[in-house]
Design an enzyme around this catalytic site. Structure first.
Site, PDB file in Angstrom:
ATOM      1  N   CYS A  85       0.831  -1.205   0.000  1.00 14.15           N
ATOM      2  CA  CYS A  85       0.000   0.000   0.000  1.00 14.15           C
ATOM      3  C   CYS A  85       0.871   1.263   0.000  1.00 14.15           C
ATOM      4  CB  CYS A  85      -0.967  -0.051   1.173  1.00 14.15           C
ATOM      5  SG  CYS A  85      -2.349   1.085   1.002  1.00 14.15           S
ATOM      6  N   HIS A 201      -3.458  -5.795   1.116  1.00 10.73           N
ATOM      7  CA  HIS A 201      -2.811  -6.019   2.415  1.00 10.73           C
ATOM      8  C   HIS A 201      -2.898  -7.499   2.825  1.00 10.73           C
ATOM      9  CE1 HIS A 201      -2.492  -1.773   3.826  1.00 10.73           C
ATOM     10  NE2 HIS A 201      -3.479  -1.584   2.982  1.00 10.73           N
ATOM     11  N   GLU A 203      -1.354  -8.805   5.254  1.00  9.56           N
ATOM     12  CA  GLU A 203      -1.287  -8.869   6.723  1.00  9.56           C
ATOM     13  C   GLU A 203      -2.657  -8.730   7.375  1.00  9.56           C
ATOM     14  OE1 GLU A 203      -0.508  -6.288   4.934  1.00  9.56           O
ATOM     15  OE2 GLU A 203      -0.927  -4.398   5.971  1.00  9.56           O
TER      16      GLU A 203
END
Lengths: 227, 77
Positions: A85, A201, A203
């Protein structure tokens, strides 16, 4: 395996990334942007967020911060650098990756789950990954990837397009393009394929009770490829 | 010495904010507006008396930080 997550003022996915890296076996350390050097690492991560308040252009100020020279040297010597990002935006501003992330085509901040198609597996990030289509999360205002026609041709010719936005069946066409990115690009690699920048993302998708587990596949696979 | 710089998107690069402004102007009865490009304006105070020197420094600043030459052009006024 050792990893380092760089924290800039305004980073906000740094701790999520720390949790994810540790969950899948990385010995992770956090590194402040004003430090001169990075501890010995197998992977450097530039996390998501709004470094320096997105002033001037997203990632532009971070790309001139004190720590960046070490990140660039590490990447140029073949080290793995992952930008998620805002981290992807920083990588384009440093010149480690070509192009730029512009404001989303319809001027809206997009925060939702998307599907991405893995386009290249000849790299440490996606080699051996068990799925072709991953469900990941995006949250950005500037994710509209743009580069010159020559650059897009060279990205395609060298298989540097890592992931593209698609639907659950893998159609990466205009209809499944959330932000106007050229060729539905969600992530690209540098020519040596050690630097990966992507808007989604992973994560945020590491827990089946909270979100999903396709991010787990990404991290498990990555550490597996590094061992 | 104060040096002024304008940074704009290159021709051909989509400028969604400019487009939105143009459409709003059209809706406000400025119907003859057919294009708007939005940019950034900088006033940079350089401690330098030689104008040519100051401008050449600002040019370096434009190339290295103020503009991203992938999509933007700069003009030193």
């Amino acid at each position: 395996m050792k990893s380092s997550v760089i924290i800039f003022p305004g980073s906000n996915c740094d701790r999520d990334m720390d949790v994810a890296l540790k969950k899948f076996g990385f010995k992770n350390q956090m590194v402040w942007h004003n430090d001169q050097s990075i501890p010995k690492s197998d992977l450097i991560v530039l996390p998501g967020g709004f470094s320096y308040g997105d002033y001037l252009r997203c990632g532009s100020i971070a790309s001139k911060s004190k720590i960046i020279k070490s990140v660039i040297d590490f990447a140029n010597s073949g080290g793995l650098v992952l930008g998620i990002c805002n981290g992807f935006q920083i990588l384009t501003e440093t010149g480690l990756l070509p192009g730029i992330l512009q404001q989303n085509k319809y001027l809206n901040f997009i925060c939702k789950n998307v599907f991405v198609k893995v386009k290249d597996k000849q790299n440490k990030y996606f080699k051996n990954i068990k799925k072709e289509i991953l469900e990941l999360h995006i949250a950005h205002n500037e994710g509209n990837y743009f580069c010159s026609e020559d650059e897009i041709k060279s990205l395609e010719d060298n298989n540097q397009i890592a992931v593209t936005y698609c639907n659950e069946n893998g159609n990466d066409d205009d209809e499944n393009n959330p932000n106007g990115a050229i060729k539905n690009i969600a992530g690209i690699l540098n020519d040596k394929k050690n630097v990966l920048g992507m808007m989604p993302h992973p994560e945020r998708m590491i827990d089946k009770y909270l979100s999903g587990e396709d991010g787990s596949l990404f991290f498990e696979n990555l550490i597996g490829n590094l061992k | 010495m104060k040096i002024k710089v304008v940074v704009t998107l290159k021709n051909g690069v989509l400028d969604p904010q400019g487009k939105a402004i143009q459409q709003t102007l059209n809706g406000m009865s400025f119907s003859n507006v057919d294009d708007v490009r939005q940019g950034k304006f900088f006033e940079i105070n350089v401690n330098e008396n030689d104008e040519a020197k100051a401008k050449s420094q600002v040019e370096e600043m434009c190339k290295k930080l103020l503009a991203n030459l992938v999509i933007e052009d700069y003009k030193i006024l």
